[in-house]
Design a protein around this motif. Sequence first.
Motif, PDB file in Angstrom:
ATOM      1  N   PHE A  23      -6.417  -2.337  -1.562  1.00 49.88           N
ATOM      2  CA  PHE A  23      -6.615  -2.139  -0.118  1.00 49.88           C
ATOM      3  C   PHE A  23      -5.680  -1.092   0.481  1.00 49.88           C
ATOM      4  O   PHE A  23      -6.040  -0.414   1.443  1.00 49.88           O
ATOM      5  N   SER A  24      -4.494  -0.915  -0.090  1.00 46.53           N
ATOM      6  CA  SER A  24      -3.568   0.072   0.458  1.00 46.53           C
ATOM      7  C   SER A  24      -4.065   1.504   0.259  1.00 46.53           C
ATOM      8  O   SER A  24      -3.686   2.402   1.015  1.00 46.53           O
ATOM      9  N   ASN A  25      -4.925   1.709  -0.749  1.00 48.84           N
ATOM     10  CA  ASN A  25      -5.370   3.072  -1.037  1.00 48.84           C
ATOM     11  C   ASN A  25      -6.348   3.619   0.000  1.00 48.84           C
ATOM     12  O   ASN A  25      -6.491   4.828   0.130  1.00 48.84           O
ATOM     13  N   PHE A  27      -5.849   3.615   3.047  1.00 49.55           N
ATOM     14  CA  PHE A  27      -5.013   4.360   3.990  1.00 49.55           C
ATOM     15  C   PHE A  27      -4.676   5.739   3.428  1.00 49.55           C
ATOM     16  O   PHE A  27      -4.612   6.727   4.160  1.00 49.55           O
ATOM     17  N   ARG A  28      -4.497   5.800   2.122  1.00 53.62           N
ATOM     18  CA  ARG A  28      -4.257   7.098   1.483  1.00 53.62           C
ATOM     19  C   ARG A  28      -5.500   7.974   1.560  1.00 53.62           C
ATOM     20  O   ARG A  28      -5.403   9.185   1.728  1.00 53.62           O
ATOM     21  N   GLU A  31      -5.600   9.485   4.980  1.00 57.88           N
ATOM     22  CA  GLU A  31      -4.664  10.604   5.082  1.00 57.88           C
ATOM     23  C   GLU A  31      -5.216  11.839   4.367  1.00 57.88           C
ATOM     24  O   GLU A  31      -5.034  12.963   4.827  1.00 57.88           O
ATOM     25  N   ARG A  57       2.799   8.760  11.451  1.00 52.41           N
ATOM     26  CA  ARG A  57       1.801   7.771  11.795  1.00 52.41           C
ATOM     27  C   ARG A  57       2.476   6.702  12.670  1.00 52.41           C
ATOM     28  O   ARG A  57       3.588   6.278  12.365  1.00 52.41           O
ATOM     29  N   VAL A  58       1.809   6.301  13.740  1.00 54.62           N
ATOM     30  CA  VAL A  58       2.366   5.220  14.557  1.00 54.62           C
ATOM     31  C   VAL A  58       1.536   3.940  14.458  1.00 54.62           C
ATOM     32  O   VAL A  58       2.019   2.857  14.787  1.00 54.62           O
ATOM     33  N   HIS A  59       0.320   4.061  14.006  1.00 58.53           N
ATOM     34  CA  HIS A  59      -0.512   2.871  13.836  1.00 58.53           C
ATOM     35  C   HIS A  59      -1.576   3.174  12.798  1.00 58.53           C
ATOM     36  O   HIS A  59      -2.063   4.302  12.707  1.00 58.53           O
ATOM     37  N   ALA A  60      -1.947   2.165  12.025  1.00 61.64           N
ATOM     38  CA  ALA A  60      -3.013   2.315  11.039  1.00 61.64           C
ATOM     39  C   ALA A  60      -3.654   0.964  10.826  1.00 61.64           C
ATOM     40  O   ALA A  60      -2.963  -0.066  10.819  1.00 61.64           O
ATOM     41  N   SER A  61      -4.968   0.964  10.697  1.00 61.05           N
ATOM     42  CA  SER A  61      -5.661  -0.296  10.425  1.00 61.05           C
ATOM     43  C   SER A  61      -6.935  -0.031   9.643  1.00 61.05           C
ATOM     44  O   SER A  61      -7.532   1.045   9.744  1.00 61.05           O
ATOM     45  N   CYS A  62      -7.332  -1.002   8.851  1.00 61.50           N
ATOM     46  CA  CYS A  62      -8.615  -0.957   8.146  1.00 61.50           C
ATOM     47  C   CYS A  62      -9.274  -2.322   8.173  1.00 61.50           C
ATOM     48  O   CYS A  62      -8.598  -3.353   8.033  1.00 61.50           O
ATOM     49  N   ARG A  63     -10.587  -2.313   8.389  1.00 61.51           N
ATOM     50  CA  ARG A  63     -11.407  -3.512   8.211  1.00 61.51           C
ATOM     51  C   ARG A  63     -12.247  -3.276   6.964  1.00 61.51           C
ATOM     52  O   ARG A  63     -12.929  -2.263   6.863  1.00 61.51           O
ATOM     53  N   TYR A  64     -12.124  -4.204   6.012  1.00 65.05           N
ATOM     54  CA  TYR A  64     -12.757  -4.016   4.703  1.00 65.05           C
ATOM     55  C   TYR A  64     -14.103  -4.715   4.666  1.00 65.05           C
ATOM     56  O   TYR A  64     -14.204  -5.894   5.032  1.00 65.05           O
ATOM     57  N   MET A 108      -6.372   5.594  12.331  1.00 63.07           N
ATOM     58  CA  MET A 108      -5.019   6.073  12.045  1.00 63.07           C
ATOM     59  C   MET A 108      -4.568   6.879  13.255  1.00 63.07           C
ATOM     60  O   MET A 108      -5.258   7.817  13.659  1.00 63.07           O
TER      61      MET A 108
ATOM     62  N   VAL D  58      -9.454  -8.691   4.228  1.00 60.99           N
ATOM     63  CA  VAL D  58     -10.557  -8.259   5.087  1.00 60.99           C
ATOM     64  C   VAL D  58     -10.081  -7.393   6.250  1.00 60.99           C
ATOM     65  O   VAL D  58     -10.872  -6.674   6.866  1.00 60.99           O
ATOM     66  N   HIS D  59      -8.807  -7.460   6.550  1.00 62.94           N
ATOM     67  CA  HIS D  59      -8.260  -6.610   7.625  1.00 62.94           C
ATOM     68  C   HIS D  59      -6.777  -6.415   7.380  1.00 62.94           C
ATOM     69  O   HIS D  59      -6.087  -7.311   6.880  1.00 62.94           O
ATOM     70  N   ALA D  60      -6.282  -5.237   7.732  1.00 62.61           N
ATOM     71  CA  ALA D  60      -4.851  -4.963   7.608  1.00 62.61           C
ATOM     72  C   ALA D  60      -4.474  -3.927   8.654  1.00 62.61           C
ATOM     73  O   ALA D  60      -5.246  -3.001   8.916  1.00 62.61           O
ATOM     74  N   SER D  61      -3.325  -4.115   9.281  1.00 56.06           N
ATOM     75  CA  SER D  61      -2.859  -3.133  10.262  1.00 56.06           C
ATOM     76  C   SER D  61      -1.338  -3.107  10.292  1.00 56.06           C
ATOM     77  O   SER D  61      -0.676  -4.098   9.991  1.00 56.06           O
ATOM     78  N   CYS D  62      -0.795  -1.958  10.628  1.00 57.68           N
ATOM     79  CA  CYS D  62       0.647  -1.819  10.851  1.00 57.68           C
ATOM     80  C   CYS D  62       0.894  -0.934  12.068  1.00 57.68           C
ATOM     81  O   CYS D  62       0.202   0.071  12.265  1.00 57.68           O
TER      82      CYS D  62
END
Lengths: 146, 146, 146, 146
Positions: A23-25, A27-28, A31, A57-64, A108, D58-62
């Motif tokens: 899941f972290s990828n 975000f990559r 980018e 980056r100040v905020h990032a989110s993903c819904r999978y 992002m 299912v979701h992740a944010s920072c």
Amino acid sequence: MPLFITRIRVPWVDTDAAGVVHFSNYFRYCERLEEEFLNTIGLPFGSFRHLGIWLPRVHASCRYRWPLRFNQTARLELVNLELGRRHIKYVVAIYNEDEGRLAAECEMVVAAASRERGVAVELPGELVRRIKEYLESGEASPASGV
Amino acid sequence: MPLFITRIRVPWVDTDAAGVVHFSNYFRYCERLEEEFLNTIGLPFGSFRHLGIWLPRVHASCRYRWPLRFNQTARLELVNLELGRRHIKYVVAIYNEDEGRLAAECEMVVAAASRERGVAVELPGELVRRIKEYLESGEASPASGV
Amino acid sequence: MPLFITRIRVPWVDTDAAGVVHFSNYFRYCERLEEEFLNTIGLPFGSFRHLGIWLPRVHASCRYRWPLRFNQTARLELVNLELGRRHIKYVVAIYNEDEGRLAAECEMVVAAASRERGVAVELPGELVRRIKEYLESGEASPASGV
Amino acid sequence: MPLFITRIRVPWVDTDAAGVVHFSNYFRYCERLEEEFLNTIGLPFGSFRHLGIWLPRVHASCRYRWPLRFNQTARLELVNLELGRRHIKYVVAIYNEDEGRLAAECEMVVAAASRERGVAVELPGELVRRIKEYLESGEASPASGV
């Protein structure tokens, strides 16, 4: 109609023991889309270092929504770009092109910051101008960036 | 008797779709051992930046013997340290501690280089002295660094 | 004349605080070359899972010559491929194309292994045949795979 | 009072050319906290594979507040855990312990899913029970997990 599109063939190293992209990828991948978008408008990430400005980056989110697997093609679509005075928000849809499914919906937010003082500053004027030009031109079509 | 020992619990993200630690991560584990070793002797990686000296890797290799899986413990043993005038060679054995097997045998050679000119220089005298002190002291035992 | 060529634009995430590509990522670049090579010959990595055969790495090494930086192009050349009965050795030269310098010389040895018993087995016949066909054909030229 | 605490010394490989931890790695740090939390309650990630159940994100944010640099200590605090019938939400605060600053505020939502059918299912009863026991016990204090 997406503003920018790029594709990534999923490499083996991006998968985890569940057989899917970690899941972290995602975000990559977002980018990577930004990097290619900024290259396309002629202002690569890092262009403003000489002005003492960087773009953290100040905020990032993903819904999978659906997994991506090894060797599948991820199609990254920039579906919206919000341009503020001090930030850019990229809204990205990631598709599993092999299975025709939406894999993830991500956002992002990037700010301009003074390297020295670490405080928020206004986005460089040239960056704002080039992004506007891109968005207003006919370039911003699905065909671009593919 | 190893010169230094550290342990890593394998995180999920380090595995790949074959269910094992990706081969590139063994090199990251070797670097982690180096970081903890340098912290232990009181000269963390980066200590010589003010002298314009950094320590790039010039060679790295691993021979893979047995897999490591999620949540298993990798025991990293510094089995030899070769100290030259311009380089350090770390010889590292990585064990799958849960299964009592040798997982990999690795080597990593680090040189001293001038940041400005990019050329090889002699290792900082303080680094050489501290490493020698560590090796000659009773600290260099399996109990240390665990 | 290289047997296969591919290129990678260095993403930001591959750099470290020294401003250069982290040494572990060169191994990931070698694997990327292998993936694209196997895709090109029509037998993607993972093709032999149904036979209970996988292709773990048994050895990997890199000699580092020159750094790669963000947004530069790494040109990966397969300069030799040694085909044994039970292993494949890839010899890869990585160039910093922007600066016209050899960045690293790497080797990666892959074996065939039975998934169940974990022991070395012979390489699948189809894989050997396709690799030989590729090497003997005119395809194996700098133009291919670019 | 945080429910669980763990610490990570920032390795060199997690930094990027801006000299700070790459934003994607904060998500990996959150997952590391989850792994150590589940190990602590005795139900490591992957425990429910035999039931055909896995726990995809299912979701992740920072939200990023302050950078983390090489060799600094990231203190990860589980500040809230929301336990639904089909999901767990981890709310994580990441501190730059060396500088006494909040580095990031993150959330990660994990669902239970059937491996076969890929659909959401209820969280395994044993997992729910153990998490409740942990939360209701005196263990859930800053001292635990450190």
